[in-house]
Enzyme design. Structure first.
Site, PDB file in Angstrom:
ATOM      1  N   LYS A 113     -58.995  24.863 -30.050  1.00 30.81           N
ATOM      2  CA  LYS A 113     -60.430  25.073 -30.321  1.00 30.81           C
ATOM      3  C   LYS A 113     -60.609  26.230 -31.300  1.00 30.81           C
ATOM      4  O   LYS A 113     -59.658  26.989 -31.544  1.00 30.81           O
ATOM      5  CB  LYS A 113     -61.144  25.364 -29.002  1.00 30.81           C
ATOM      6  N   ARG A 155     -68.628  29.776 -13.926  1.00 26.37           N
ATOM      7  CA  ARG A 155     -69.095  29.483 -15.279  1.00 26.37           C
ATOM      8  C   ARG A 155     -69.343  27.977 -15.377  1.00 26.37           C
ATOM      9  O   ARG A 155     -70.464  27.535 -15.371  1.00 26.37           O
ATOM     10  CB  ARG A 155     -68.060  29.976 -16.299  1.00 26.37           C
ATOM     11  N   TYR A 171     -68.817  55.355 -45.385  1.00 30.49           N
ATOM     12  CA  TYR A 171     -70.172  55.398 -44.819  1.00 30.49           C
ATOM     13  C   TYR A 171     -70.228  56.361 -43.643  1.00 30.49           C
ATOM     14  O   TYR A 171     -69.345  56.360 -42.777  1.00 30.49           O
ATOM     15  CB  TYR A 171     -70.589  54.014 -44.337  1.00 30.49           C
ATOM     16  N   MET A 182     -67.913  46.565 -45.537  1.00 29.11           N
ATOM     17  CA  MET A 182     -67.979  45.101 -45.558  1.00 29.11           C
ATOM     18  C   MET A 182     -66.729  44.482 -46.200  1.00 29.11           C
ATOM     19  O   MET A 182     -66.184  43.503 -45.706  1.00 29.11           O
ATOM     20  CB  MET A 182     -69.232  44.645 -46.307  1.00 29.11           C
TER      21      MET A 182
HETATM   22  C1  LIG Z   1     -59.572  28.275 -24.153  1.00 29.85           C
HETATM   23  C2  LIG Z   1     -59.150  27.673 -22.869  1.00 29.85           C
HETATM   24  C3  LIG Z   1     -57.797  27.701 -22.468  1.00 29.85           C
HETATM   25  C4  LIG Z   1     -56.734  28.476 -23.213  1.00 29.85           C
HETATM   26  O1  LIG Z   1     -56.741  29.810 -22.758  1.00 29.85           O
HETATM   27  P1  LIG Z   1     -55.671  30.884 -23.285  1.00 29.85           P
HETATM   28  O2  LIG Z   1     -55.999  32.111 -22.526  1.00 29.85           O
HETATM   29  O3  LIG Z   1     -55.940  31.036 -24.749  1.00 29.85           O
HETATM   30  O4  LIG Z   1     -54.337  30.331 -23.011  1.00 29.85           O
HETATM   31  C5  LIG Z   1     -57.441  27.035 -21.306  1.00 29.85           C
HETATM   32  N1  LIG Z   1     -58.369  26.378 -20.570  1.00 29.85           N
HETATM   33  C6  LIG Z   1     -59.670  26.340 -20.922  1.00 29.85           C
HETATM   34  C7  LIG Z   1     -60.638  25.616 -20.058  1.00 29.85           C
HETATM   35  C8  LIG Z   1     -60.113  26.988 -22.071  1.00 29.85           C
HETATM   36  O5  LIG Z   1     -61.413  26.960 -22.388  1.00 29.85           O
END
Ligand SMILES: *Cc1c(COP(=O)(O)O)cnc(C)c1O
Length: 353
Positions: free
Chosen positions: A34, A127, A249, A297
């Site tokens: 992802k 969650r 800055y 930036m």
């Molecule tokens: C992103 C995600 C993972 C991967 O987690 P890592 O800590 O990057 O290994 C596994 N399961 C779910 C549901 C996730 O959203």
């Protein structure tokens, strides 16, 4: 050309997959790609991780890209469908939804061909996920649907990377799941590395594939992982500060001795964290030094007092080989995940072996 690039190492990705594989034992391994493969580029990462048993993504668009690449392995959609309309794409592309809420069960009935599904249960993170109190009813409902081929039981850990551990969630979840005699998926990277009992049928490895440690107290190198992304640039200007002169800055850095400063082509618009304070580790000419003052930036400043040979054009590594992204993240009060994912689109990714 601006010298800032992110080198993406296919061999490091493949190596880290092997490490994950060793930990997974006989479990099948989903590579979590992802967020553009945590900033590494979706298709590039999918190619390098081709030996995975499947992939996990978030958006339909990502799944379309993978199928267009010719990938026929399972694709887990980590939050399932976001609306009823997506179900037709799930059917066409043969995607595996995570189903976590009752409204998604109604949408599931719109699927054409039977789909494999992951039923996600909330074991304490609060969650996503069905209540464990409804476990039997939901598992039975899903098993009985003609739209469902295989049911896998899933949960996600809130504290697998912390001292608190996973027992408090695992015990609740496994008590129910074990009795159901269905495949199980629980482990993320941290659980895969630390809690072998959670491997079960499908593991979901993310951060470790990119060569970063999920733990605050164990480095990626200690886990045998190699950084897959090296963010590198060059020094594009030099300054010599006299004692009492400030920099950048807000003039938040004030020199108390004569200080040679290098200005580096990388700033927060590239994804380097603006919260990184003076002293954040950085590599110039292969030597560790520190950032100075506020990140701008498009630029940041580095201390060259201990790198006397450095000058215009000297190579700089912001994170990656020689300087773990976790260290930069810690200095900036965040985690490696955020830095990798926040790499800006304007930074060119250069794939290499
Ligand atoms: C992103 C995600 C993972 C991967 O987690 P890592 O800590 O990057 O290994 C596994 N399961 C779910 C549901 C996730 O959203």
């Amino acid at each position: 050309m601006r010298p800032l690039i992110a080198r993406i190492s296919s061999s490091a990705l493949a190596h880290n997959l092997e490490v994950a594989r060793r930990h997974a034992g006989g479990a099948k391994l989903l590579s979590v790609i992802k967020a553009s493969a945590y900033g590494h580029g979706l298709s590039r990462a999918a190619r390098a991780l081709a030996a995975s048993d499947g992939f996990a993504v978030l958006n339909i668009e990502e799944a379309v890209t993978l199928r267009q690449m010719g990938i026929e392995k399972p694709i887990l959609m980590l939050e399932g469908p976001f609306d009823a309309e997506e179900m037709s794409a799930y059917s066409e592309l043969n995607l595996t939804p995570v189903l976590h809420s009752p409204h998604q069960l109604e949408w599931l009935l719109l699927a054409g061909e039977p789909l494999n599904v992951f039923l996600k249960f909330n074991s304490g993170m609060n969650r996503l996920g069905f209540s464990l109190a409804d476990f039997d009813a939901i598992a039975a409902w899903a098993k009985a649907r003609s739209q469902v081929a295989q049911v896998t039981l899933m949960t996600h850990f809130a504290t697998a990377d912390e001292d608190f551990g996973i027992d408090w969630q695992w015990e609740r979840f496994i008590a129910k799941a074990q009795a159901a005699d269905l495949p199980i998926s629980a482990a993320n990277s941290a659980a895969l590395l630390r809690y072998p009992e959670t491997r079960r049928d499908w593991v979901r490895a993310g951060i470790m594939l990119y060569g970063a440690s999920p733990f605050a107290d164990v480095s990626a190198a200690e886990l045998g992982l190699k950084p897959a992304m090296t963010l590198q640039s060059k020094i594009i200007a030099m300054q010599n500060l006299k004692p009492g002169e400030g920099l950048g800055y807000g003039l938040t850095f004030m020199a108390d001795e004569a200080t040679r400063v290098g200005i580096v082509a990388c700033g927060y618009a590239d994804g380097y964290p603006r919260h990184a304070p003076t002293g954040t580790p950085i590599l110039v000419n292969g030597r560790r030094t520190r950032t100075l003052g506020r990140v701008s930036m498009d630029m940041l400043a580095v201390d060259l007092n201990n790198v006397p040979e450095a000058g215009i054009g000297s190579p700089v590594v912001l994170w990656g080989e020689g300087i773990p992204v976790e260290e930069v993240a810690r200095a900036a009060g965040t985690i490696s995940y955020e830095l990798l994912c926040a790499l800006a689109p304007r930074v060119a990714l250069r794939e290499e072996q």
